[in-house]
Design an enzyme around this catalytic site. Sequence first.
Site, mmCIF file in Angstrom:
data_model
loop_
_atom_site.group_PDB
_atom_site.id
_atom_site.type_symbol
_atom_site.label_atom_id
_atom_site.label_comp_id
_atom_site.label_asym_id
_atom_site.label_seq_id
_atom_site.Cartn_x
_atom_site.Cartn_y
_atom_site.Cartn_z
ATOM 1 N N ASN A 3 2.361 -10.540 1.373
ATOM 2 C CA ASN A 3 3.193 -9.888 0.355
ATOM 3 C C ASN A 3 4.618 -10.437 0.492
ATOM 4 O O ASN A 3 5.284 -10.197 1.498
ATOM 5 C CB ASN A 3 3.135 -8.380 0.606
ATOM 6 N N HIS A 36 1.967 -8.217 -8.831
ATOM 7 C CA HIS A 36 2.647 -8.382 -7.542
ATOM 8 C C HIS A 36 1.568 -8.355 -6.459
ATOM 9 O O HIS A 36 0.669 -7.523 -6.487
ATOM 10 C CB HIS A 36 3.645 -7.235 -7.353
ATOM 11 N N CYS A 59 9.803 -4.977 -4.545
ATOM 12 C CA CYS A 59 8.597 -5.644 -5.079
ATOM 13 C C CYS A 59 8.641 -5.838 -6.589
ATOM 14 O O CYS A 59 8.032 -6.768 -7.121
ATOM 15 C CB CYS A 59 7.355 -4.860 -4.692
HETATM 16 O O1 UT7 Z 1 4.529 -4.267 -1.781
HETATM 17 C C1 UT7 Z 1 4.459 -3.032 -2.385
HETATM 18 C C2 UT7 Z 1 4.301 -1.928 -1.511
HETATM 19 N N1 UT7 Z 1 3.313 -1.996 -0.482
HETATM 20 C C3 UT7 Z 1 2.028 -1.710 -0.733
HETATM 21 O O2 UT7 Z 1 1.571 -1.625 -1.843
HETATM 22 C C4 UT7 Z 1 1.152 -1.431 0.473
HETATM 23 C C5 UT7 Z 1 0.289 -0.222 0.232
HETATM 24 N N2 UT7 Z 1 -0.445 0.194 1.397
HETATM 25 C C6 UT7 Z 1 -1.391 -0.555 2.018
HETATM 26 O O3 UT7 Z 1 -1.617 -1.666 1.618
HETATM 27 C C7 UT7 Z 1 -2.171 0.031 3.167
HETATM 28 O O4 UT7 Z 1 -1.810 1.382 3.337
HETATM 29 C C8 UT7 Z 1 -1.985 -0.720 4.506
HETATM 30 C C9 UT7 Z 1 -2.650 -2.071 4.437
HETATM 31 C C10 UT7 Z 1 -0.517 -0.879 4.820
HETATM 32 C C11 UT7 Z 1 -2.609 0.038 5.670
HETATM 33 O O5 UT7 Z 1 -3.965 0.269 5.406
HETATM 34 P P1 UT7 Z 1 -4.580 1.714 5.578
HETATM 35 O O6 UT7 Z 1 -6.002 1.602 5.251
HETATM 36 O O7 UT7 Z 1 -3.748 2.669 4.778
HETATM 37 O O8 UT7 Z 1 -4.419 1.956 7.138
HETATM 38 P P2 UT7 Z 1 -3.621 3.092 7.931
HETATM 39 O O9 UT7 Z 1 -2.156 2.839 7.910
HETATM 40 O O10 UT7 Z 1 -4.102 4.441 7.481
HETATM 41 O O11 UT7 Z 1 -4.129 2.870 9.389
HETATM 42 C C12 UT7 Z 1 -5.520 3.044 9.762
HETATM 43 C C13 UT7 Z 1 -5.689 2.718 11.221
HETATM 44 C C14 UT7 Z 1 -4.708 3.440 12.130
HETATM 45 O O12 UT7 Z 1 -5.384 3.744 13.333
HETATM 46 P P3 UT7 Z 1 -6.003 5.223 13.590
HETATM 47 O O13 UT7 Z 1 -4.809 6.149 13.510
HETATM 48 O O14 UT7 Z 1 -6.978 5.445 12.489
HETATM 49 O O15 UT7 Z 1 -6.595 5.108 14.954
HETATM 50 C C15 UT7 Z 1 -3.654 2.421 12.408
HETATM 51 O O16 UT7 Z 1 -2.998 2.619 13.637
HETATM 52 O O17 UT7 Z 1 -5.462 1.331 11.449
HETATM 53 C C16 UT7 Z 1 -4.473 1.146 12.471
HETATM 54 N N3 UT7 Z 1 -3.703 -0.049 12.136
HETATM 55 C C17 UT7 Z 1 -4.039 -1.280 12.550
HETATM 56 N N4 UT7 Z 1 -5.059 -1.723 13.295
HETATM 57 C C18 UT7 Z 1 -5.124 -3.036 13.507
HETATM 58 C C19 UT7 Z 1 -2.574 -0.138 11.388
HETATM 59 N N5 UT7 Z 1 -2.196 -1.423 11.303
HETATM 60 C C20 UT7 Z 1 -3.080 -2.149 12.013
HETATM 61 C C21 UT7 Z 1 -3.205 -3.506 12.280
HETATM 62 N N6 UT7 Z 1 -4.253 -3.901 13.035
HETATM 63 N N7 UT7 Z 1 -2.337 -4.422 11.808
#
Ligand code: UT7
Length: 337
Positions: free
Chosen positions: A294, A264, A119
């Site tokens: 992204n 970014h 990134c």
């Molecule tokens: O490019 C540079 C590097 N990347 C970044 O900067 C990304 C940084 N991180 C993020 O943007 C966020 O962590 C994400 C957008 C990737 C994820 O968001 P989050 O709020 O951290 O969600 P999470 O991974 O903690 O997941 C929460 C819930 C989970 O379900 P449970 O365990 O709470 O029942 C996941 O299974 O959301 C679920 N989940 C989804 N649900 C629907 C994960 N992905 C999805 C999805 N659709 N696509």
Amino acid sequence: MNTTLRMSEIAGVGHYVPDRVVTNADLTTLMETTDEWIQERTGIRERRWFEEGKDTTANMGANAARKALEMAGLQPDDVQLIVFATLSPDYFFPGSGVLLQRELGIQAPIPAFDVRNQCSGFVYALSMADQFIKTGMYDTVLVVGSEIHSSGLDISTRGRAVSVIFGDGAGAVVLRPSTREGHGILSTHLHSQGEHAEELIVKEPGSNRNKRVEYVVDNHLDMYPYMNGQNVFKHAVVRFPQVIKEALDQNGFQPQDIDMLIPHQANLRITQYVQQKMGLPDSKIFSNIQRYGNTTAASVPIALSEAVQEGRIQRGDLVCLAAFGSGFTWASALIKW
Ligand code: UT7
């Protein structure tokens, strides 16, 4: 900064994105996800996916480069060095830089190399190009960021936390010695912290295994990206403001002096957090993640190109580029436009 060295300026910028638009609704047909979840957590509404047989990492970069060269009033044969940032090269080797040289029809044996800094790859590449111009080694450097993510994502429910975020595209700039006193790249700032290397990673096929290809096949391993999203997010919201402030401090500016911040495009929530932390109004920060997701090394040059196209960056503006991602690596560049 050593004031005896000449400065470089961005003489042209351009971008290219594939035609195929993939909306959040499209993704719901491939995995268990919803438009609401994706928009609420990331701000993304749609992204572009490449078309096999048409788009390649190198030719998308070349399309962006042609536009940047046109804006600079230059021809491909004027380029003296190619710096190509990507985590999704066409081949494991050689790098996409040489393919871009071929794609642009540059016959001269100019140097070309790839930068693999994910990134922050474009800002790292820009910094390297800046050094070559500062020292006088080259006058015209093409800096490209291009990615095809979509062919390497797990687009099933298992991979949804990662696959809904990433998109394909390319951006490029042409760097030239500055023609206006005090204008151009004021400084660049590069950092890494390898202890977090495995937090955002494509691990296989790792070269540190005997018979690496057989190892992956025999153990039924996948080659998809893994991301510890919450931890990456936690570090991103600290490192972005830090590296922006570092650039401002070095040049004696305050956050309110920024005319345009181009972060970014990692996640709209990260961008909004950084905006709030820096106290910037909406007009001084650029976001297009809603349309492209992204695009890793391509995200900063695509956003810069759109900001310029939309007239949101004017001569004399103070522009800050900042990035954070896998490695972890992070970087910024402060530019007097
Ligand atoms: O490019 C540079 C590097 N990347 C970044 O900067 C990304 C940084 N991180 C993020 O943007 C966020 O962590 C994400 C957008 C990737 C994820 O968001 P989050 O709020 O951290 O969600 P999470 O991974 O903690 O997941 C929460 C819930 C989970 O379900 P449970 O365990 O709470 O029942 C996941 O299974 O959301 C679920 N989940 C989804 N649900 C629907 C994960 N992905 C999805 C999805 N659709 N696509």
